[in-house]
Motif scaffolding. Structure first.
Motif, PDB file in Angstrom:
ATOM      1  N   VAL A 177      -0.497   7.165  -6.332  1.00 35.50           N
ATOM      2  CA  VAL A 177       0.065   8.523  -6.404  1.00 35.50           C
ATOM      3  C   VAL A 177       1.488   8.483  -5.851  1.00 35.50           C
ATOM      4  CG1 VAL A 177      -2.144   9.719  -6.241  1.00 35.50           C
ATOM      5  CG2 VAL A 177      -0.914   9.114  -4.150  1.00 35.50           C
ATOM      6  N   ILE A 178       2.309   9.435  -6.317  1.00 35.95           N
ATOM      7  CA  ILE A 178       3.675   9.577  -5.825  1.00 35.95           C
ATOM      8  C   ILE A 178       3.722  10.822  -4.940  1.00 35.95           C
ATOM      9  CG2 ILE A 178       6.091   9.931  -6.464  1.00 35.95           C
ATOM     10  CD1 ILE A 178       5.526   8.516  -9.083  1.00 35.95           C
ATOM     11  N   THR A 179       4.168  10.669  -3.726  1.00 39.53           N
ATOM     12  CA  THR A 179       4.170  11.784  -2.776  1.00 39.53           C
ATOM     13  C   THR A 179       5.314  11.595  -1.787  1.00 39.53           C
ATOM     14  OG1 THR A 179       2.837  13.003  -1.189  1.00 39.53           O
ATOM     15  CG2 THR A 179       2.573  10.616  -1.217  1.00 39.53           C
ATOM     16  N   SER A 180       5.405  12.497  -0.834  1.00 38.20           N
ATOM     17  CA  SER A 180       6.411  12.418   0.229  1.00 38.20           C
ATOM     18  C   SER A 180       5.832  13.074   1.479  1.00 38.20           C
ATOM     19  CB  SER A 180       7.711  13.113  -0.191  1.00 38.20           C
ATOM     20  OG  SER A 180       7.488  14.484  -0.451  1.00 38.20           O
ATOM     21  N   ASP A 181       6.371  12.709   2.666  1.00 42.40           N
ATOM     22  CA  ASP A 181       5.853  13.254   3.919  1.00 42.40           C
ATOM     23  C   ASP A 181       6.251  14.707   4.104  1.00 42.40           C
ATOM     24  OD1 ASP A 181       4.666  10.851   4.531  1.00 42.40           O
ATOM     25  OD2 ASP A 181       6.468  10.070   5.524  1.00 42.40           O
ATOM     26  N   VAL A 182       7.468  15.038   3.704  1.00 39.48           N
ATOM     27  CA  VAL A 182       7.958  16.421   3.794  1.00 39.48           C
ATOM     28  C   VAL A 182       8.417  16.854   2.416  1.00 39.48           C
ATOM     29  CG1 VAL A 182       8.590  16.257   6.227  1.00 39.48           C
ATOM     30  CG2 VAL A 182      10.243  15.597   4.486  1.00 39.48           C
ATOM     31  N   ARG A 183       8.790  18.106   2.310  1.00 36.68           N
ATOM     32  CA  ARG A 183       9.111  18.669   0.995  1.00 36.68           C
ATOM     33  C   ARG A 183      10.317  17.985   0.358  1.00 36.68           C
ATOM     34  NH1 ARG A 183      10.046  25.120  -0.326  1.00 36.68           N
ATOM     35  NH2 ARG A 183      10.334  24.856  -2.596  1.00 36.68           N
ATOM     36  N   SER A 243       0.827  -1.202   0.000  1.00 40.66           N
ATOM     37  CA  SER A 243       0.000   0.000   0.000  1.00 40.66           C
ATOM     38  C   SER A 243       0.863   1.254   0.000  1.00 40.66           C
ATOM     39  CB  SER A 243      -0.915   0.007   1.226  1.00 40.66           C
ATOM     40  OG  SER A 243      -0.143  -0.013   2.421  1.00 40.66           O
ATOM     41  N   ARG A 244       2.133   1.101   0.428  1.00 37.80           N
ATOM     42  CA  ARG A 244       3.062   2.231   0.437  1.00 37.80           C
ATOM     43  C   ARG A 244       4.482   1.683   0.343  1.00 37.80           C
ATOM     44  NH1 ARG A 244       3.541   6.930   5.144  1.00 37.80           N
ATOM     45  NH2 ARG A 244       5.660   7.609   4.629  1.00 37.80           N
ATOM     46  N   ILE A 245       5.231   2.173  -0.629  1.00 34.45           N
ATOM     47  CA  ILE A 245       6.602   1.690  -0.842  1.00 34.45           C
ATOM     48  C   ILE A 245       7.437   2.848  -1.383  1.00 34.45           C
ATOM     49  CG2 ILE A 245       6.021   0.799  -3.132  1.00 34.45           C
ATOM     50  CD1 ILE A 245       8.145  -1.350  -2.707  1.00 34.45           C
ATOM     51  N   TYR A 246       8.675   2.949  -0.911  1.00 36.95           N
ATOM     52  CA  TYR A 246       9.564   4.018  -1.347  1.00 36.95           C
ATOM     53  C   TYR A 246      10.077   3.746  -2.772  1.00 36.95           C
ATOM     54  CZ  TYR A 246       9.634   5.890   3.396  1.00 36.95           C
ATOM     55  OH  TYR A 246       9.268   6.445   4.591  1.00 36.95           O
ATOM     56  N   ILE A 247      10.376   4.819  -3.467  1.00 34.87           N
ATOM     57  CA  ILE A 247      10.864   4.720  -4.842  1.00 34.87           C
ATOM     58  C   ILE A 247      12.190   3.966  -4.897  1.00 34.87           C
ATOM     59  CG2 ILE A 247      11.608   6.027  -6.878  1.00 34.87           C
ATOM     60  CD1 ILE A 247       8.626   6.147  -6.436  1.00 34.87           C
ATOM     61  N   LYS A 248      13.048   4.184  -3.902  1.00 35.70           N
ATOM     62  CA  LYS A 248      14.345   3.508  -3.904  1.00 35.70           C
ATOM     63  C   LYS A 248      14.171   1.987  -3.756  1.00 35.70           C
ATOM     64  CE  LYS A 248      15.071   4.207   1.073  1.00 35.70           C
ATOM     65  NZ  LYS A 248      15.989   4.755   2.109  1.00 35.70           N
ATOM     66  N   GLU A 307      11.245   6.664 -10.808  1.00 36.84           N
ATOM     67  CA  GLU A 307      10.073   7.503 -10.508  1.00 36.84           C
ATOM     68  C   GLU A 307       9.342   7.891 -11.790  1.00 36.84           C
ATOM     69  OE1 GLU A 307       8.964  11.758  -8.326  1.00 36.84           O
ATOM     70  OE2 GLU A 307      10.929  10.815  -8.015  1.00 36.84           O
ATOM     71  N   TYR A 308      10.110   8.169 -12.847  1.00 37.24           N
ATOM     72  CA  TYR A 308       9.479   8.512 -14.133  1.00 37.24           C
ATOM     73  C   TYR A 308       8.668   7.337 -14.667  1.00 37.24           C
ATOM     74  CZ  TYR A 308       9.064   9.202 -19.160  1.00 37.24           C
ATOM     75  OH  TYR A 308       8.584   9.297 -20.433  1.00 37.24           O
TER      76      TYR A 308
END
Length: 312
Positions: free
Chosen positions: A226-232, A191-196, A211-212
């Motif tokens: 969707v692709i997102t992050s917790d902080v900027r 349900s959630r996995i990092y791009i790396k 990511e592309y």
């Protein structure tokens, strides 16, 4: 010796003199020459300009459909290519022509994989295909499982065989399908996995490229995420959405419509292939035969008249 110029001159002569059998053979030879020399644009131009004879033999028609399928496949028109290859298989002789059938089946498998369809395992078990399609079976397994490592290994190990079959160009394009399948499986499993982490699973070193690819899969509708992050400036990750019921979408209707069009096309081809026996010629009697028949009728009538008078 300019073979293509020679064949073109003979094709013009056969066309002007309406030699349909020679036209069919020369068109197939020209297409073969263009494809061997990688002149795909010239082959497509020839197909668009010439009219293949309708009363050509099934063998020549099968070759013509096979070459057209190869041209359409290299032009990325996979639906038309699949239709041409299917017609080539139907027009091929039932007995013999094993090499031609094997060549067509290899392209059918690759085109099906490019369209997102996994070939039926029974195809690879047929005696005439079991040995020649062994590498394509491993390829199909890699595409089905979304196993990038297995696909790359199979491509490197059997690159010479694929190049000899002229299917290497299309098989290289399959890598995007394998990656897309792998991303789809990852989105279903996490349900959630990092791009790396996705890059590690896809055996890719560049996170930006990964990511592309994920973003393109989302844009194409392959996955719902969707692709997102917790902080900027924090690590970016893929957030998958809840799995939706596919029967609430229009995808089943699209598949049903495709099957209906295929059945209608098959019916039209069957109607065009019908052959009727020649009409029996009515025997026309000559003048002498007509006079002889009239004389016999008159003699028969006279005999009846005489018999009637004797009875009276």
């Amino acid at each position: 010796f300019d073979l293509q110029g020679f064949l073109n001159s003979r094709l013009r002569t056969a066309t002007l003199r309406h030699f349909t059998e020679s036209q069919a053979v020369l068109i197939c030879w020209l297409l073969r020459c263009y494809l061997i020399n990688r002149q795909y644009q010239s082959a497509a131009h020839l197909v668009s300009k010439v009219a293949f004879p309708e009363n050509a033999s099934n063998n020549d028609l099968a070759r013509y459909m096979y070459y057209q399928g190869r041209i359409k496949a290299l032009q990325l028109d996979y639906n038309s290519a699949a239709g041409y290859f299917l017609q080539a298989q139907r027009k091929a002789p039932q007995e013999g022509a094993i090499g031609f059938k094997q060549a067509v089946q290899k392209w059918v498998v690759v085109i099906g994989l490019l369209q997102g369809e996994i070939p039926d395992r029974s195809v690879f078990r047929q005696p005439i295909y079991r040995k020649c399609l062994a590498h394509y079976l491993d390829l199909s397994r890699g595409v089905r499982d979304g196993d990038v490592a297995r696909f790359n290994h199979n491509l490197e190990q059997h690159k010479a065989e694929f190049e000899a079959d002229d299917t290497l160009t299309l098989i290289v394009r399959l890598r995007q399908n394998v990656i897309k399948t792998a991303i789809k499986q990852i989105s279903l499993a996490y349900s959630r996995i990092y791009i790396k982490d996705i890059a590690k699973k896809l055996y890719m070193t560049n996170e930006t490229e990964t990511e592309y690819i994920v973003a393109k899969a989302i844009a194409d509708g392959a996955i719902d995420a969707v692709i997102t992050s917790d902080v900027r400036d924090g690590p970016r990750y893929m957030q998958s959405s809840e799995t939706a019921d596919i029967y609430r979408t229009s995808e089943p209707q699209g598949h049903f419509d495709t099957r209906i069009r295929y059945c209608l096309e098959l019916h039209n081809q069957a109607v065009k292939a019908l052959r009727y026996p020649p009409k029996k010629k009515i025997a026309v009697e000559t003048i002498e035969q007509a006079r002889e028949r009239e004389q016999q009728e008159m003699e028969f009538a006279k005999e009846l008249a005489d018999e009637d008078e004797d009875d009276f």
